[in-house]
Scaffold this motif. Structure first.
Motif, PDB file in Angstrom:
ATOM      1  N   UNK B 250       0.874  -1.173   0.000  1.00 22.50           N
ATOM      2  CA  UNK B 250       0.000   0.000   0.000  1.00 22.50           C
ATOM      3  C   UNK B 250       0.904   1.213   0.000  1.00 22.50           C
ATOM      4  N   UNK B 251       0.704   2.086  -0.957  1.00 22.62           N
ATOM      5  CA  UNK B 251       1.638   3.210  -1.064  1.00 22.62           C
ATOM      6  C   UNK B 251       0.907   4.496  -1.375  1.00 22.62           C
ATOM      7  N   UNK B 252       1.645   5.536  -1.575  1.00 21.79           N
ATOM      8  CA  UNK B 252       1.053   6.818  -1.913  1.00 21.79           C
ATOM      9  C   UNK B 252       1.166   7.834  -0.788  1.00 21.79           C
ATOM     10  N   UNK B 253       1.781   7.439   0.299  1.00 22.99           N
ATOM     11  CA  UNK B 253       1.876   8.349   1.441  1.00 22.99           C
ATOM     12  C   UNK B 253       2.792   9.535   1.147  1.00 22.99           C
ATOM     13  N   UNK B 254       3.659   9.378   0.198  1.00 25.12           N
ATOM     14  CA  UNK B 254       4.583  10.458  -0.146  1.00 25.12           C
ATOM     15  C   UNK B 254       4.242  11.033  -1.521  1.00 25.12           C
ATOM     16  N   UNK B 255       2.994  10.796  -1.933  1.00 25.66           N
ATOM     17  CA  UNK B 255       2.624  11.203  -3.284  1.00 25.66           C
ATOM     18  C   UNK B 255       2.475  12.711  -3.382  1.00 25.66           C
ATOM     19  N   UNK B 256       3.029  13.289  -4.404  1.00 26.12           N
ATOM     20  CA  UNK B 256       2.912  14.727  -4.614  1.00 26.12           C
ATOM     21  C   UNK B 256       2.558  15.039  -6.057  1.00 26.12           C
ATOM     22  N   UNK B 257       2.253  14.023  -6.815  1.00 28.08           N
ATOM     23  CA  UNK B 257       1.990  14.126  -8.242  1.00 28.08           C
ATOM     24  C   UNK B 257       3.097  14.834  -8.998  1.00 28.08           C
ATOM     25  N   UNK B 258       4.223  14.216  -8.943  1.00 25.70           N
ATOM     26  CA  UNK B 258       5.397  14.667  -9.676  1.00 25.70           C
ATOM     27  C   UNK B 258       5.082  14.918 -11.147  1.00 25.70           C
ATOM     28  N   UNK B 259       4.220  14.076 -11.714  1.00 27.86           N
ATOM     29  CA  UNK B 259       3.962  14.189 -13.146  1.00 27.86           C
ATOM     30  C   UNK B 259       3.151  15.435 -13.468  1.00 27.86           C
ATOM     31  N   UNK B 260       2.199  15.767 -12.602  1.00 29.31           N
ATOM     32  CA  UNK B 260       1.419  16.991 -12.815  1.00 29.31           C
ATOM     33  C   UNK B 260       2.342  18.199 -12.670  1.00 29.31           C
ATOM     34  N   UNK B 261       3.192  18.163 -11.657  1.00 29.86           N
ATOM     35  CA  UNK B 261       4.157  19.257 -11.478  1.00 29.86           C
ATOM     36  C   UNK B 261       5.020  19.372 -12.734  1.00 29.86           C
ATOM     37  N   UNK B 262       5.434  18.205 -13.247  1.00 29.53           N
ATOM     38  CA  UNK B 262       6.277  18.193 -14.432  1.00 29.53           C
ATOM     39  C   UNK B 262       5.572  18.784 -15.643  1.00 29.53           C
ATOM     40  N   UNK B 263       4.267  18.578 -15.727  1.00 31.62           N
ATOM     41  CA  UNK B 263       3.539  19.118 -16.871  1.00 31.62           C
ATOM     42  C   UNK B 263       3.333  20.625 -16.748  1.00 31.62           C
ATOM     43  N   UNK B 264       3.410  21.145 -15.539  1.00 33.74           N
ATOM     44  CA  UNK B 264       3.344  22.602 -15.360  1.00 33.74           C
ATOM     45  C   UNK B 264       4.701  23.246 -15.626  1.00 33.74           C
ATOM     46  N   UNK B 265       5.774  22.499 -15.345  1.00 34.60           N
ATOM     47  CA  UNK B 265       7.122  23.047 -15.475  1.00 34.60           C
ATOM     48  C   UNK B 265       7.526  23.204 -16.923  1.00 34.60           C
ATOM     49  N   UNK B 266       8.484  24.089 -17.158  1.00 39.22           N
ATOM     50  CA  UNK B 266       9.152  24.063 -18.454  1.00 39.22           C
ATOM     51  C   UNK B 266      10.147  22.899 -18.401  1.00 39.22           C
ATOM     52  N   UNK B 267      10.715  22.589 -19.570  1.00 37.73           N
ATOM     53  CA  UNK B 267      11.582  21.416 -19.623  1.00 37.73           C
ATOM     54  C   UNK B 267      12.765  21.540 -18.674  1.00 37.73           C
ATOM     55  N   UNK B 268      13.371  22.718 -18.654  1.00 37.67           N
ATOM     56  CA  UNK B 268      14.545  22.871 -17.784  1.00 37.67           C
ATOM     57  C   UNK B 268      14.138  22.893 -16.316  1.00 37.67           C
ATOM     58  N   UNK B 269      13.029  23.542 -16.032  1.00 37.14           N
ATOM     59  CA  UNK B 269      12.591  23.642 -14.638  1.00 37.14           C
ATOM     60  C   UNK B 269      12.352  22.281 -14.018  1.00 37.14           C
ATOM     61  N   UNK B 270      12.083  21.321 -14.853  1.00 35.63           N
ATOM     62  CA  UNK B 270      11.775  20.017 -14.294  1.00 35.63           C
ATOM     63  C   UNK B 270      13.020  19.270 -13.825  1.00 35.63           C
ATOM     64  N   UNK B 271      14.177  19.696 -14.303  1.00 38.93           N
ATOM     65  CA  UNK B 271      15.412  18.980 -13.954  1.00 38.93           C
ATOM     66  C   UNK B 271      15.622  18.835 -12.442  1.00 38.93           C
ATOM     67  N   UNK B 272      15.544  19.928 -11.657  1.00 39.16           N
ATOM     68  CA  UNK B 272      15.717  19.735 -10.216  1.00 39.16           C
ATOM     69  C   UNK B 272      14.622  18.888  -9.569  1.00 39.16           C
ATOM     70  N   UNK B 273      13.448  18.837 -10.193  1.00 37.94           N
ATOM     71  CA  UNK B 273      12.395  17.997  -9.615  1.00 37.94           C
ATOM     72  C   UNK B 273      12.728  16.510  -9.786  1.00 37.94           C
ATOM     73  N   UNK B 274      13.434  16.174 -10.856  1.00 36.92           N
ATOM     74  CA  UNK B 274      13.771  14.764 -11.033  1.00 36.92           C
ATOM     75  C   UNK B 274      14.744  14.298  -9.958  1.00 36.92           C
ATOM     76  N   UNK B 275      15.549  15.222  -9.406  1.00 37.36           N
ATOM     77  CA  UNK B 275      16.433  14.859  -8.286  1.00 37.36           C
ATOM     78  C   UNK B 275      15.660  14.207  -7.160  1.00 37.36           C
ATOM     79  N   UNK B 276      14.440  14.682  -6.998  1.00 41.20           N
ATOM     80  CA  UNK B 276      13.668  14.295  -5.817  1.00 41.20           C
ATOM     81  C   UNK B 276      12.867  13.023  -6.032  1.00 41.20           C
ATOM     82  N   UNK B 277      13.020  12.396  -7.178  1.00 39.12           N
ATOM     83  CA  UNK B 277      12.358  11.107  -7.379  1.00 39.12           C
ATOM     84  C   UNK B 277      13.041  10.060  -6.516  1.00 39.12           C
TER      85      UNK B 277
END
Lengths: 198, 579
Positions: B250-277
């Motif tokens: 059972x998971x999802x306790x740390x869910x933040x919808x990385x993918x939705x955030x990624x779709x809001x970001x520009x391509x470069x802006x998403x780079x630091x977010x991938x660190x946090x995967x």
């Protein structure tokens, strides 16, 4: 024989244990703890024995590229006034991934045209993710990442222009190599422009 | 070893006349399969064409069109390029047949697609929400769904500059007001029925055994707050005495919808977010994301940057395996000694990351067409010192320390077995797959970067138990050291970035799936661009999430105390699992 594997493993722990004392004996007469060379040695490829650094009594030296919350660089004018390098072009605000930079551009009241100087500049430091993209893409070397990481606070941290402004000398002290290179590049650009004018 | 030759183009249209068509939209590739032929198509793909590893399943919402797509990426475990196929379904009644019967590895991924996009998979055995909770309204990755602190569709937001009077999101949208429930849902009276569904999905109760004695199974919840789950992760188990009858993560306790955030970001802006995967191996995440976007904008990387990338990726692998093995030993009860020994090495590697990128864990070092900055002076020396002197010695030391330890062997050998067939079936990748005897390493099977120039062995172990996963990681660290040694010797001088660094990259329309052999398995990034500054769809194929599909089957029949060891041997990071 059953148990030899365990004994072999314990030999490794024993070696680590003995190493601690051998290492201290080697440093006899020199300071292994609380001295920069001691800390540097503990973080080197030859490190053995005690590995930890006792923060806050000891602190690991920060590499030049270390990045924490950004600050604005200002140069000092002839009368000691603070001249921010920032031209409020907005690239930092556009590139910021969590969108924590807020800039108000100054406009000339008589003509209504923008003046290259920010009227207000905010960074919401609680939202900042310390990625360093603002510093990386700033074309004027005006925003740089800080080295001061001891910022724990009970309050919400929204930094304004005054809090963010730090002198160029401070920047040169934390990032000497980068600052020298950038100063040289800027001087070359100015010289080139002057050459073109003539 | 040679690079496998790329597979010749299959003529699937001839095999399935009139229904399967090649995708001819510009920037797209692969095949469009109608939903009613999907099962037949997938079966043929697996049995006739040898695409045995269905690596990734995801969906795309084409709002405002009434169309959704489910995109599948299939590979052969013998190597070579992959095959993309997709099936289309109307948005208002999104339904496709489930492929769980053919590829059980899609189980969690289909649940995720249902949860986040609202595409129903018919005949899925356990189609429940997986990352969100039951009282959640809507499907967040649909384009018309807006988050609580919604500002605009894409960054940069317009109110930051030139008139950027600060407003704080929590003042505009105070807590309590920022949540929507499904119609008819009362949060105060809600009793978590999802748990009943979860336990119902677990297994059947038996009330008597062969002696006629009345027995009962018990449900045990490990976690979410459990020291051995490596984060906030819950395992629901049904036990018969001490034996595991059935198990569900059972998971999802740390869910933040990385993918939705990624779709809001520009391509470069998403780079630091991938660190946090996968926050233990941020350099690898950067690598995968940069590769995917580079494929899309078709930009080459200078030689020196390629070498730096490989060095960083392999250092990441070593530091990740240090952490994985240390944590595994902690779970086995060695109580911190090996973990701390291994953390020393990891610490030295993180020191290198810090000098290079400025941050120990959140590196944000890769850029499209290169890396952020050149190696500072002395860094190469440091890497050389580690790769040639310290790391080989230390890896041997760990080997000597615990590989022959009788308790470790007793707890690991023969436990949590995953056979080669099962590993492929469950879409396991990385060390988990290779420990089961499948020599599938993307660095060899489908080389990226300049891995084809380096000499290293793909480590394989045959038994697929916990001990093999441990030994395999140890050996992989040695191979990584070998790669770093070659890279340190071969690194040329030169630029580290193609073209001028740009904060706003132009990405042409099209789709891409970039993947790397991350320390935990196949890390894939699926990006769909419409030519705008923000990606239309951004999906992460997270190895620790998908490797968990095999977790349940691996545990059945084991003792409850082995759960922690088996979970430790999968090596998950919750930042990536929950995204």
């Amino acid at each position: 024989m059953y148990g030899t594997g365990i004994l072999k493993g314990l030999g490794v722990t024993l070696k680590h244990f003995v190493d601690t004392y051998i290492e201290d004996l080697r440093w006899l007469g020199r300071k292994r703890y609380g001295s920069p060379e001691g800390i540097a040695h503990r973080a080197s490829k030859g490190s053995r024995g005690i590995f930890t650094v006792q923060y806050p009594e000891e602190k690991v030296p920060l590499p030049e590229e270390f990045r924490f919350i950004p600050f604005l660089v200002y140069d000092e004018g002839q009368e000691g006034e603070k001249i921010l390098r920032c031209t409020s072009c907005g690239i930092c605000a556009k590139v910021c991934p969590p969108q924590c930079i807020w800039i108000v551009r100054t406009t000339d009241p008589s003509t209504g045209r923008p003046i290259p100087d920010p009227a207000e500049y905010y960074i919401d430091a609680d939202i900042c993710m310390n990625c360093g993209l603002c510093a990386e893409y700033c074309p004027f070397d005006a925003i740089k990442m800080d080295h001061n990481y001891e910022l724990a606070s009970y309050k919400r941290m929204v930094f304004d222009k005054e809090t963010l402004a730090k002198p160029a000398a401070y920047y040169e002290s934390i990032r000497p190599i980068n600052a020298t290179a950038e100063n040289a590049a800027r001087a070359a650009k100015v010289a080139a422009r002057a050459g073109k004018m003539e | 070893m040679t690079t496998p030759t790329p597979t010749q183009t299959l003529d699937l249209a001839a095999r399935f006349p009139g229904c399967v068509t090649p995708d001819e939209r510009p920037g797209y590739s692969g095949w469009i399969v109608p939903a009613n032929k999907l099962i037949e198509f997938a079966a043929a793909l697996r049995d006739e064409f040898g695409y045995d590893l269905l690596s990734s399943v995801t969906g795309v919402d084409y709002f405002p069109e009434d169309r959704m797509e489910v995109v599948y990426h299939a590979y052969k475990t013998t190597g070579g390029a992959g095959l993309v196929f997709r099936t289309q379904t109307p948005r208002t009644s999104a339904e496709v047949p489930s492929l769980v019967s053919l590829y059980p590895g899609v189980e969690l991924q289909e649940r995720e697609t249902w949860d986040l996009l609202g595409i129903k998979f018919n005949d899925h055995p356990d189609l429940r929400r997986i990352l969100m909770w039951e009282g959640f309204s809507g499907h967040p990755l649909r384009k018309d769904w807006h988050e609580a602190y919604f500002e605009e569709e894409g960054k940069p937001f317009k109110n930051r500059w030139p008139v950027g009077k600060i407003i704080q999101a929590e003042d505009v949208n105070p807590f309590n007001d920022n949540i929507a429930y499904p119609p008819g849902f009362d949060a105060k009276k809600w009793i978590p029925e999802g748990d009943a569904a979860l336990y119902g999905a677990l297994a059947k109760y038996e009330t008597s055994d062969e002696t006629g004695l009345n027995t009962d199974h018990i449900v045990v919840n490990m976690g979410p707050q459990h020291p051995s789950t490596h984060g906030v992760f819950r395992v629901a188990v049904i036990l018969d005495g001490e034996n595991i009858v059935s198990l569900k993560p059972v998971m999802g306790y740390l869910h933040r919808n990385h993918e939705k955030i990624g779709e809001r970001n520009t391509y470069l802006q998403n780079m630091p977010y991938t660190d946090r995967l996968d926050y233990l191996s941020s350099m690898s995440n950067n690598f995968g994301y940069a590769l995917a976007v580079e494929k899309l904008i078709n930009i080459a990387v200078p030689e020196r940057a390629d070498y730096i990338r490989i060095m960083m990726a392999e250092l990441t692998r070593i530091s990740n395996h240090c952490m994985a093995l240390g944590a595994l030993f902690n779970d086995l009860g060695t109580f911190f000694t090996p973990l701390i020994y291994l953390l020393e090495e990891r610490e030295l590697i993180l020191d290198i990351f810090e000098t290079v990128s400025g941050s120990r864990m959140m590196c944000n070092y890769f850029r499209f067409g290169g890396v952020a900055r050149d190696l500072p002076e002395g860094t190469l020396e440091k890497i050389r010192g580690l790769a040639f002197e310290r790391l080989p010695r230390k890896i041997d030391e760990v080997d000597r320390f615990l590989s022959e330890n009788e308790i470790v062997r007793a707890r690991c050998i023969g436990q949590g077995i995953l056979t080669a067939e099962d590993a492929i079936k469950y879409s396991a990748t990385g060390p988990l797959l290779r420990a089961s005897g499948v020599p599938y390493d993307i660095r060899r099977a489908d080389p990226y970067g300049i891995y084809d120039r380096f000499e290293f062995d793909v480590v394989v172990r045959q038994n697929g138990d916990i001990y093999d996963r441990y030994m395999l990681r140890l050996e992989e660290m040695r191979q990584s050291v070998r790669i770093i040694q070659q890279a340190v010797k071969g690194i040329p001088e030169g630029p580290i970035q193609t073209g001028k660094p740009q904060y706003q990259v132009r990405v042409p329309a099209g789709e891409v799936y970039g993947r790397i052999e991350g320390p935990k398995g196949e890390l894939g990034f699926y990006i769909l661009s419409t030519g705008k500054p923000n990606p239309w769809r951004y999906h992460v194929r997270a190895p620790s999430f998908i490797n968990l599909t095999a977790f349940g089957p691996m545990c059945i029949g084991q003792k409850i105390a082995d759960i922690v060891a088996i979970l430790g041997s999968i090596d998950i990071v919750l930042g990536e699992t929950d995204r």
